[in-house]
Design an enzyme around this catalytic site. Structure first.
Site, PDB file in Angstrom:
ATOM      1  N   HIS A 171      -4.430  12.438  -0.375  1.00 24.57           N
ATOM      2  CA  HIS A 171      -3.271  12.631  -1.244  1.00 24.57           C
ATOM      3  C   HIS A 171      -3.233  11.641  -2.411  1.00 24.57           C
ATOM      4  O   HIS A 171      -2.169  11.424  -3.004  1.00 24.57           O
ATOM      5  CB  HIS A 171      -1.950  12.532  -0.457  1.00 24.57           C
ATOM      6  CG  HIS A 171      -1.714  13.666   0.490  1.00 24.57           C
ATOM      7  ND1 HIS A 171      -2.287  13.721   1.732  1.00 24.57           N
ATOM      8  CD2 HIS A 171      -0.950  14.779   0.375  1.00 24.57           C
ATOM      9  CE1 HIS A 171      -1.897  14.815   2.353  1.00 24.57           C
ATOM     10  NE2 HIS A 171      -1.091  15.483   1.553  1.00 24.57           N
ATOM     11  N   GLY A 220      -6.828  17.992  -2.594  1.00 25.12           N
ATOM     12  CA  GLY A 220      -6.371  18.528  -1.315  1.00 25.12           C
ATOM     13  C   GLY A 220      -4.946  19.035  -1.357  1.00 25.12           C
ATOM     14  O   GLY A 220      -4.603  20.000  -0.685  1.00 25.12           O
ATOM     15  N   HIS A 221      -4.097  18.373  -2.108  1.00 27.65           N
ATOM     16  CA  HIS A 221      -2.720  18.840  -2.296  1.00 27.65           C
ATOM     17  C   HIS A 221      -2.456  18.872  -3.790  1.00 27.65           C
ATOM     18  O   HIS A 221      -2.345  17.847  -4.441  1.00 27.65           O
ATOM     19  CB  HIS A 221      -1.721  17.917  -1.596  1.00 27.65           C
ATOM     20  CG  HIS A 221      -0.354  18.522  -1.437  1.00 27.65           C
ATOM     21  ND1 HIS A 221       0.309  19.161  -2.467  1.00 27.65           N
ATOM     22  CD2 HIS A 221       0.475  18.593  -0.371  1.00 27.65           C
ATOM     23  CE1 HIS A 221       1.485  19.596  -2.038  1.00 27.65           C
ATOM     24  NE2 HIS A 221       1.603  19.263  -0.755  1.00 27.65           N
ATOM     25  N   HIS A 286      -1.397  26.667   2.745  1.00 30.07           N
ATOM     26  CA  HIS A 286      -0.176  25.880   2.687  1.00 30.07           C
ATOM     27  C   HIS A 286       0.651  26.341   1.490  1.00 30.07           C
ATOM     28  O   HIS A 286       0.195  26.312   0.346  1.00 30.07           O
ATOM     29  CB  HIS A 286      -0.557  24.406   2.558  1.00 30.07           C
ATOM     30  CG  HIS A 286       0.585  23.454   2.654  1.00 30.07           C
ATOM     31  ND1 HIS A 286       1.335  23.083   1.558  1.00 30.07           N
ATOM     32  CD2 HIS A 286       1.109  22.786   3.713  1.00 30.07           C
ATOM     33  CE1 HIS A 286       2.267  22.219   1.929  1.00 30.07           C
ATOM     34  NE2 HIS A 286       2.154  22.020   3.241  1.00 30.07           N
ATOM     35  N   GLU A 338       2.205  25.141   7.771  1.00 29.09           N
ATOM     36  CA  GLU A 338       3.254  25.412   6.771  1.00 29.09           C
ATOM     37  C   GLU A 338       2.751  26.404   5.727  1.00 29.09           C
ATOM     38  O   GLU A 338       2.889  26.208   4.526  1.00 29.09           O
ATOM     39  CB  GLU A 338       3.672  24.104   6.091  1.00 29.09           C
ATOM     40  CG  GLU A 338       4.132  23.037   7.063  1.00 29.09           C
ATOM     41  CD  GLU A 338       4.423  21.702   6.393  1.00 29.09           C
ATOM     42  OE1 GLU A 338       5.265  20.964   6.908  1.00 29.09           O
ATOM     43  OE2 GLU A 338       3.792  21.405   5.351  1.00 29.09           O
ATOM     44  N   GLU A 354       9.503  26.503   4.435  1.00 33.02           N
ATOM     45  CA  GLU A 354       9.767  25.121   4.029  1.00 33.02           C
ATOM     46  C   GLU A 354      10.577  25.081   2.733  1.00 33.02           C
ATOM     47  O   GLU A 354      10.316  25.849   1.797  1.00 33.02           O
ATOM     48  CB  GLU A 354       8.450  24.366   3.843  1.00 33.02           C
ATOM     49  CG  GLU A 354       8.637  22.903   3.519  1.00 33.02           C
ATOM     50  CD  GLU A 354       7.324  22.174   3.293  1.00 33.02           C
ATOM     51  OE1 GLU A 354       7.381  21.037   2.772  1.00 33.02           O
ATOM     52  OE2 GLU A 354       6.258  22.725   3.622  1.00 33.02           O
ATOM     53  N   CYS A 356      10.493  22.877   0.397  1.00 31.30           N
ATOM     54  CA  CYS A 356       9.600  22.568  -0.722  1.00 31.30           C
ATOM     55  C   CYS A 356       8.883  23.806  -1.235  1.00 31.30           C
ATOM     56  O   CYS A 356       8.573  23.904  -2.426  1.00 31.30           O
ATOM     57  CB  CYS A 356       8.569  21.522  -0.302  1.00 31.30           C
ATOM     58  SG  CYS A 356       9.183  19.819  -0.311  1.00 31.30           S
ATOM     59  N   CYS A 429       9.552  14.976   2.272  1.00 34.90           N
ATOM     60  CA  CYS A 429       9.264  15.569   0.966  1.00 34.90           C
ATOM     61  C   CYS A 429      10.384  16.485   0.482  1.00 34.90           C
ATOM     62  O   CYS A 429      10.675  16.543  -0.719  1.00 34.90           O
ATOM     63  CB  CYS A 429       7.946  16.330   1.021  1.00 34.90           C
ATOM     64  SG  CYS A 429       7.845  17.542   2.356  1.00 34.90           S
ATOM     65  N   CYS A 430      11.035  17.203   1.390  1.00 35.98           N
ATOM     66  CA  CYS A 430      12.032  18.197   0.982  1.00 35.98           C
ATOM     67  C   CYS A 430      13.302  17.573   0.411  1.00 35.98           C
ATOM     68  O   CYS A 430      13.777  18.010  -0.649  1.00 35.98           O
ATOM     69  CB  CYS A 430      12.355  19.130   2.148  1.00 35.98           C
ATOM     70  SG  CYS A 430      10.955  20.134   2.698  1.00 35.98           S
TER      71      CYS A 430
END
Length: 692
Positions: A171, A220-221, A286, A338, A354, A356, A429-430
């Protein structure tokens, strides 16, 4: 400085006339761009809300959500991580290497909020955090507390060397992306360059390591792509756009995956890395990562004129809306990872959704509108915004859902089910994502393209636009989403001709979604009526917008009456889990039954297709909501649990976003029409119970 073509693998063909837009933000830049979104969003700071729905939520976000988020970042060690990184001493004291982003996102939200609600104390606190972030940055620009605190013993996900696990779980670039987004927001809101300079220093490092002819990796994200584009718009530095594009180009070329595996982690689909983006045609993996990627692709496609990228996200969007989208605007059905499931894999009992992901979906759909000027994207955005996203935050402003259930039964649970909101999460995160999304809502309301003025969302407000280099004020007066009567008062400085395009929502035209995934049980018998200065007018609908063209003068009044019928929704027959069931909608809102209003039960309510509804606005309930009531059969279980019957009872429905604000209770969105769903009986009665 002109943006020169640099894509050798693909040629742009059809976006040569796109004009400069900076999305939700407005800034004066000193360079010329050849291409960008053809439609420009009106800066959120130019929209002054006066309504009773969104304005109180933005005030709560400013007064409660953002302070609570900063406090929790401090108490959980997120701030301490930066302090330790500055001295390179101590031990990383939170759980995930992306915990830095919770501070970035809260600063971003606070910056938006400062632009709406000036606050010297909040501004000063942000300055102290920016100083700590700057002190934690390494001399070459690297900023990642999970490694910098103790380089010899970095976080387990981080790898021994910088970037070596970026394709997987480090990340590092995800952190960078949120850093850029936050720094851009802070710069636009305050004019200060303190945070921006930190971000630019990091971006220069990233571009020196990654990009054309350098290290080629798919993050990756995703989100660094969007962040780099925002820095490009501020600076005009072409390396930022080139590197964002290179991150997109890198997807689908890693030979370390097992293409034969059905495990999304092993085959690369979890990261949207199993195929090149231009070869993808399905929403996969995801859900947050996916929609951040698709948003970044939209940005790059707009700025480069890359038709192949645009074609890919068009196909992916259609797949999502037609096969992978919950009726409440939620996405990412599968708790494991997710992620998006297979086509038509939309379970209710184990739905994930989710928060997010709903936020990321709003980002993506707004960009799709800016690309295409079609209201269908704003229809999807509105459904997610009012339902699947807004449900993620409690009315108190400091309690949250990470996942958003489709049903809660006393007799069933699973590992990802949340029956009540929490103040914080280990992976939080949300909550911080909501803190940054909410104050930006006014920026989704209006847009312009030359002399076309788009009205996308409805809330009592005032905005000042410029058309033909002359000021035009637009005032909205309404009680949306409770009432469909909309009023727009136009006041150009001088008489002027331009197009006013008012979105006529799909739900007002008997369309649940721009696909056949769901449909209304019957068509509305009420048409959308538009008057100008009290005189009915005929109008054409183009791409979902009522196009009103005339010479506008000061004080012209446009009134639009949207039919606010209560409607039953049916699912496509391929959604077997919703067979013989109905959902309930009124305007943009999806409704649910909560046990607290229905004798403790929601799973036992039946709603036949002939059900008639009554609506009442209750100002003291749930901060003011329109409640739907009806008389409907409810399953009754005998005391000895030997039989099940039905009894007519009053059933109360509330907006889905408002559930779980009065304690734990059953909840459901989809209702059986008949006593044919034996699963309900089996779950509510003993095995010996026999339905009569």
């Amino acid at each position: 400085m002109l943006v020169k073509p640099f894509l050798k693998r693909r040629k742009a063909s059809h976006m040569k006339n796109l004009f400069l837009s900076i999305g939700l933000f407005a800034a004066t830049v000193t360079f010329a761009q050849q291409k960008d979104y053809g439609i420009q969003a009106v800066n959120f700071t130019k929209v002054k809300l006066t309504d009773r729905f969104w304005l109180p939520r933005l005030q709560t976000n400013h007064n409660v959500t953002i302070p609570a988020s900063f406090e929790r970042c401090d108490k959980t060690g997120r701030v301490k991580n930066f302090e330790m990184a500055a001295t390179q001493s101590g031990k990383f004291c939170t759980t995930f290497p992306f915990d830095d982003t919770d501070i970035y996102k809260t600063i971003e939200g606070a910056s938006y909020s400062l632009a709406l609600f000036p606050d010297k104390k909040l501004a000063a606190y942000i300055d102290t955090l920016v100083q700590k972030i700057g002190a934690a940055q390494e001399p070459d620009g690297y900023l990642y507390t999970a490694r910098t605190i103790d380089p010899a013993h970095p976080h387990a996900w981080s790898g021994a060397q910088r970037w070596e696990k970026e394709r997987d779980m480090s990340h590092e670039l995800y952190n960078a992306g949120h850093l850029y987004e936050a720094a851009a927001a802070h710069y636009y809101a305050t004019g200060k360059k303190t945070f921006l300079n930190i971000a630019l220093k990091n971006a220069d490092l990233v571009c020196s390591v990654f990009g054309p002819g350098k290290r080629h990796v798919a993050p990756g994200h995703e989100i660094v792509e969007m962040g780099l584009v925002k820095l490009y718009r501020i600076t005009g530095k072409k390396e930022y756009l080139e590197t964002a594009n290179d991150f997109i180009e890198a997807r689908g070329h890693f030979d370390g995956y097992d293409a034969k595996s059905h495990d999304p982690f092993r085959n690369g689909s979890y990261w949207q890395d199993n195929k090149p983006v231009t070869a993808q045609d399905e929403a996969i993996g995801h859900a947050v990562r996916a929609c951040y990627l698709y948003s970044g692709v939209a940005d790059v496609a707009a700025l480069t004129g890359d038709a192949a990228l645009l074609q890919a996200i068009d196909k992916i969007w259609q797949n999502m809306v037609a096969k992978k989208f919950y009726v409440n605007g939620g996405i990412g059905a599968v708790p494991s990872g997710e992620r998006f499931g297979d086509n038509y894999e939309l379970p209710n009992a184990t739905a994930y959704n989710e928060t997010c992901a709903a936020i990321a979906n709003v980002f993506w759909n707004h960009r799709m509108f800016l690309l295409h000027g079609d209201s269908k994207y704003m229809d999807v955005l509105e459904r997610s915004l009012y339902n699947g996203l807004l449900s993620g935050i409690g009315l108190d402003g400091k309690s949250f859902f990470y996942s958003n259930a489709m049903e809660v039964k006393n007799s069933f649970t699973h590992s990802a089910l949340e029956r009540s909101r929490a103040g914080w999460f280990e992976c939080s995160c949300c909550p911080t994502n909501l803190a940054r999304l909410l104050p930006s809502v006014p920026g989704y309301m209006y847009a312009q393209q030359n002399d076309n003025v788009y009205v996308n969302l409805f809330a009592s407000s005032t905005t000042n636009l410029t058309v033909h280099n002359k000021p035009v004020q637009v005032v909205q007066e309404n009680n949306y989403p409770w009432d469909g009567d909309l009023k727009f008062i136009l006041s150009p400085k001088t008489v002027d001709a331009f197009n006013l395009l008012i979105r006529i929502p799909g739900w007002a035209q008997s369309e649940v979604l721009p696909s056949d995934l769901y449909h209304f049980a019957g068509k509305s018998t009420n048409d959308v009526v538009i008057t100008i200065n009290s005189q009915p007018v005929t109008y054409n609908i183009q791409k979902g917008y009522a196009v009103l063209n005339r010479e506008w003068k000061k004080g012209d009044v446009v009134e639009v009456k949207l039919p606010m019928d209560t409607k039953l929704v049916l699912a496509n027959e391929k959604l077997a889990v919703d067979a013989n069931k109905v959902a309930v909608e009124r305007g943009p809102l999806v409704y649910c039954a909560e046990g607290i209003d229905n004798n403790g039960k929601a799973a036992t309510i039946l709603l036949p297709s002939f059900t008639a509804f009554q609506t009442t606005y209750e100002k003291h309930l749930l901060n003011g909501v329109t409640v739907i009531k009806t008389t409907a059969p409810v399953l009754q279980i005998s005391q000895d649990q030997t039989s099940v019957t039905t009894q007519q009872k009053t059933v109360t429905l509330i907006p889905y976003y408002a559930w779980a604000n009065r304690g734990e209770s059953e909840m459901t969105i989809w209702f059986p029409q008949k006593v044919t769903d034996l699963d309900i009986i089996a779950s509510e009665a003993a095995t010996t119970a026999k339905p009569k």
